[in-house]
Design a protein around this motif. Structure first.
Motif, PDB file in Angstrom:
ATOM      1  N   GLN B   2     -22.883  23.661  64.063  1.00 53.65           N
ATOM      2  CA  GLN B   2     -23.019  23.109  62.585  1.00 53.65           C
ATOM      3  C   GLN B   2     -22.337  23.854  61.685  1.00 53.65           C
ATOM      4  O   GLN B   2     -22.298  24.941  61.714  1.00 53.65           O
ATOM      5  CB  GLN B   2     -24.514  23.514  62.103  1.00 53.65           C
ATOM      6  CG  GLN B   2     -25.015  22.619  60.968  1.00 53.65           C
ATOM      7  CD  GLN B   2     -26.728  22.675  60.668  1.00 53.65           C
ATOM      8  OE1 GLN B   2     -27.343  22.487  61.447  1.00 53.65           O
ATOM      9  NE2 GLN B   2     -27.099  23.161  59.729  1.00 53.65           N
ATOM     10  N   GLN B  33     -17.729  13.182  54.810  1.00 51.74           N
ATOM     11  CA  GLN B  33     -18.544  11.994  54.688  1.00 51.74           C
ATOM     12  C   GLN B  33     -20.112  12.441  54.557  1.00 51.74           C
ATOM     13  O   GLN B  33     -20.619  13.456  54.932  1.00 51.74           O
ATOM     14  CB  GLN B  33     -18.663  11.352  56.275  1.00 51.74           C
ATOM     15  CG  GLN B  33     -17.010  10.987  56.545  1.00 51.74           C
ATOM     16  CD  GLN B  33     -17.028  10.201  57.935  1.00 51.74           C
ATOM     17  OE1 GLN B  33     -18.102   9.428  58.467  1.00 51.74           O
ATOM     18  NE2 GLN B  33     -15.996  10.305  58.537  1.00 51.74           N
ATOM     19  N   TYR B  35     -24.111  10.697  54.847  1.00 49.46           N
ATOM     20  CA  TYR B  35     -25.006   9.620  55.463  1.00 49.46           C
ATOM     21  C   TYR B  35     -26.102   9.779  54.979  1.00 49.46           C
ATOM     22  O   TYR B  35     -26.926  11.008  54.579  1.00 49.46           O
ATOM     23  CB  TYR B  35     -25.009   9.874  56.947  1.00 49.46           C
ATOM     24  CG  TYR B  35     -23.553   9.531  57.583  1.00 49.46           C
ATOM     25  CD1 TYR B  35     -22.424  10.383  57.644  1.00 49.46           C
ATOM     26  CD2 TYR B  35     -23.320   8.352  58.346  1.00 49.46           C
ATOM     27  CE1 TYR B  35     -21.327  10.272  58.163  1.00 49.46           C
ATOM     28  CE2 TYR B  35     -22.324   8.148  59.118  1.00 49.46           C
ATOM     29  CZ  TYR B  35     -21.225   8.963  59.218  1.00 49.46           C
ATOM     30  OH  TYR B  35     -20.148   8.607  59.624  1.00 49.46           O
ATOM     31  N   LEU B  43     -28.427   6.851  61.395  1.00 49.07           N
ATOM     32  CA  LEU B  43     -27.835   7.222  60.199  1.00 49.07           C
ATOM     33  C   LEU B  43     -27.088   6.182  59.608  1.00 49.07           C
ATOM     34  O   LEU B  43     -26.604   5.384  60.295  1.00 49.07           O
ATOM     35  CB  LEU B  43     -26.991   8.589  60.360  1.00 49.07           C
ATOM     36  CG  LEU B  43     -27.574   9.824  60.241  1.00 49.07           C
ATOM     37  CD1 LEU B  43     -28.282   9.966  61.844  1.00 49.07           C
ATOM     38  CD2 LEU B  43     -26.534  10.937  59.877  1.00 49.07           C
ATOM     39  N   PHE B  88     -27.372  13.711  54.525  1.00 55.07           N
ATOM     40  CA  PHE B  88     -26.561  14.537  55.513  1.00 55.07           C
ATOM     41  C   PHE B  88     -24.904  14.567  55.113  1.00 55.07           C
ATOM     42  O   PHE B  88     -24.378  13.401  55.030  1.00 55.07           O
ATOM     43  CB  PHE B  88     -26.517  14.311  57.053  1.00 55.07           C
ATOM     44  CG  PHE B  88     -27.996  14.411  57.772  1.00 55.07           C
ATOM     45  CD1 PHE B  88     -28.884  13.502  57.677  1.00 55.07           C
ATOM     46  CD2 PHE B  88     -28.148  15.864  58.161  1.00 55.07           C
ATOM     47  CE1 PHE B  88     -30.116  13.725  58.346  1.00 55.07           C
ATOM     48  CE2 PHE B  88     -29.483  16.015  58.756  1.00 55.07           C
ATOM     49  CZ  PHE B  88     -30.321  15.033  58.751  1.00 55.07           C
ATOM     50  N   VAL B  92     -15.095  16.231  58.930  1.00 49.14           N
ATOM     51  CA  VAL B  92     -14.242  15.792  60.190  1.00 49.14           C
ATOM     52  C   VAL B  92     -12.843  16.652  59.948  1.00 49.14           C
ATOM     53  O   VAL B  92     -12.310  16.793  58.852  1.00 49.14           O
ATOM     54  CB  VAL B  92     -13.702  14.392  59.907  1.00 49.14           C
ATOM     55  CG1 VAL B  92     -12.647  13.930  60.856  1.00 49.14           C
ATOM     56  CG2 VAL B  92     -15.016  13.554  60.089  1.00 49.14           C
ATOM     57  N   LYS B  99     -14.173  14.729  65.608  1.00 50.59           N
ATOM     58  CA  LYS B  99     -15.978  14.588  65.666  1.00 50.59           C
ATOM     59  C   LYS B  99     -16.339  14.881  64.341  1.00 50.59           C
ATOM     60  O   LYS B  99     -15.744  15.658  63.534  1.00 50.59           O
ATOM     61  CB  LYS B  99     -16.133  15.605  66.780  1.00 50.59           C
ATOM     62  CG  LYS B  99     -15.808  15.244  68.034  1.00 50.59           C
ATOM     63  CD  LYS B  99     -16.220  16.395  69.142  1.00 50.59           C
ATOM     64  CE  LYS B  99     -15.575  17.595  68.948  1.00 50.59           C
ATOM     65  NZ  LYS B  99     -16.003  18.557  70.233  1.00 50.59           N
ATOM     66  N   LEU B 100     -17.631  14.312  63.863  1.00 49.85           N
ATOM     67  CA  LEU B 100     -18.282  14.824  62.733  1.00 49.85           C
ATOM     68  C   LEU B 100     -19.028  16.134  63.275  1.00 49.85           C
ATOM     69  O   LEU B 100     -19.782  16.121  64.030  1.00 49.85           O
ATOM     70  CB  LEU B 100     -19.519  13.643  62.698  1.00 49.85           C
ATOM     71  CG  LEU B 100     -18.922  12.478  62.062  1.00 49.85           C
ATOM     72  CD1 LEU B 100     -20.181  11.360  62.015  1.00 49.85           C
ATOM     73  CD2 LEU B 100     -18.508  12.328  60.786  1.00 49.85           C
ATOM     74  N   PHE B 102     -22.264  18.005  61.318  1.00 53.16           N
ATOM     75  CA  PHE B 102     -23.223  17.798  60.245  1.00 53.16           C
ATOM     76  C   PHE B 102     -23.575  19.158  59.731  1.00 53.16           C
ATOM     77  O   PHE B 102     -23.639  20.031  60.207  1.00 53.16           O
ATOM     78  CB  PHE B 102     -24.321  16.997  60.701  1.00 53.16           C
ATOM     79  CG  PHE B 102     -24.055  15.747  61.143  1.00 53.16           C
ATOM     80  CD1 PHE B 102     -23.735  15.258  62.363  1.00 53.16           C
ATOM     81  CD2 PHE B 102     -24.311  14.610  60.331  1.00 53.16           C
ATOM     82  CE1 PHE B 102     -23.207  13.922  62.718  1.00 53.16           C
ATOM     83  CE2 PHE B 102     -24.153  13.390  60.524  1.00 53.16           C
ATOM     84  CZ  PHE B 102     -23.673  12.976  61.695  1.00 53.16           C
ATOM     85  N   GLY B 103     -24.031  18.921  58.219  1.00 56.61           N
ATOM     86  CA  GLY B 103     -24.791  19.996  57.761  1.00 56.61           C
ATOM     87  C   GLY B 103     -26.326  19.809  57.995  1.00 56.61           C
ATOM     88  O   GLY B 103     -26.912  18.795  58.776  1.00 56.61           O
ATOM     89  N   GLY B 104     -27.053  20.631  57.563  1.00 55.47           N
ATOM     90  CA  GLY B 104     -28.392  20.688  57.758  1.00 55.47           C
ATOM     91  C   GLY B 104     -29.282  19.742  57.229  1.00 55.47           C
ATOM     92  O   GLY B 104     -30.389  19.380  57.664  1.00 55.47           O
TER      93      GLY B 104
END
Lengths: 114, 112
Positions: B2, B33, B35, B43, B88, B92, B99-100, B102-104
């Motif tokens: 993460q 981005q 989501y 998502l 979220f 990138v 690849k994405l 993500f944050g928490g």
């Protein structure tokens, strides 16, 4: 409508019993991803295919395998599910060769391990 | 792994109010981005902002990006009960390539 489809939506398996989750897409995207998402956590990338090229994340356990027989379909195989593998499994696709493209997610399969 | 952290982790507001959530990240990016994820669902992509952009709008959504602070914010104006979801951010670029990461996530509850 073009979309990402995951089947089944809910899957129950027994500890140690192999299970396969499926994903199909009508978007004709060349990249397909599998994520694992545990409760109240962010999705965690397991692996992805760029066309037929398989890319495994370094921390993905060997228990998780994947197959992509053609552009439209991708499978996630869990060879010996453990209780810790209970999670939502998300499939996503991305088209194009650039990094600016969004990912399109399926609705997910929620896996329960008894 | 993460990359980002989101703040707050949870947010409860009344319908009609604005909701603001923040995302911080650690490495250089090509784009960021946002989501949305409704409970038990996949998502849905909301908006993408490139590293050379500072602000972007889409309907009731406003996203800002400050690359010097490695942070982004998402503002939802005039919230509706249907906006109840987890949000979220995902980056990138950098070591993660295309690849994405993500944050928490921020869980938003909009009360009618």
């Amino acid at each position: 409508d073009a979309m990402v489809i995951q089947n089944p939506r809910y899957q129950v398996t027994q500890f140690g019993k192999p299970v396969t989750l499926s994903c199909s897409q009508t978007l004709n995207h060349n990249v397909m991803y599998w994520y694992q998402q545990k409760s109240s956590q962010a999705p965690k990338l397991l692996f992805h295919y760029y066309d037929k090229d398989f890319n495994n994340e370094a921390d993905t356990p060997d228990n998780f395998q994947s197959r992509r027989p053609n552009t439209s379909f991708c499978f996630l195989d869990i060879r010996s599910p453990g209780l810790g593998d209970a999670a939502m499994y998300l499939c996503a696709t991305r088209g194009g060769s650039g990094s600016l493209n969004e990912q399109f997610f399926g609705p997910g399969t929620r896996l329960t391990v008894l | 792994s993460q990359q980002g952290e989101e703040d707050p982790q949870a947010l409860s507001i009344q319908e009609g109010e604005n909701a603001t959530m923040n995302c911080s990240y650690k490495t250089s990016i090509n784009n960021l981005q946002w989501y949305r994820q409704n409970s038990g669902r996949g998502l849905v992509h909301l908006i993408l902002i490139r590293s050379n952009e500072r602000e972007k709008h889409s309907g009731r959504l406003r996203v800002t990006l400050d690359t010097s602070k490695k942070s982004s914010s998402l503002l939802i104006t005039a919230s509706r009960a249907a906006d109840t979801a987890s949000y979220f951010c995902a980056t990138v670029g950098g070591a993660a390539g295309n690849k994405l990461t993500f944050g928490g996530g921020t869980r938003v509850l909009v009360k009618p």
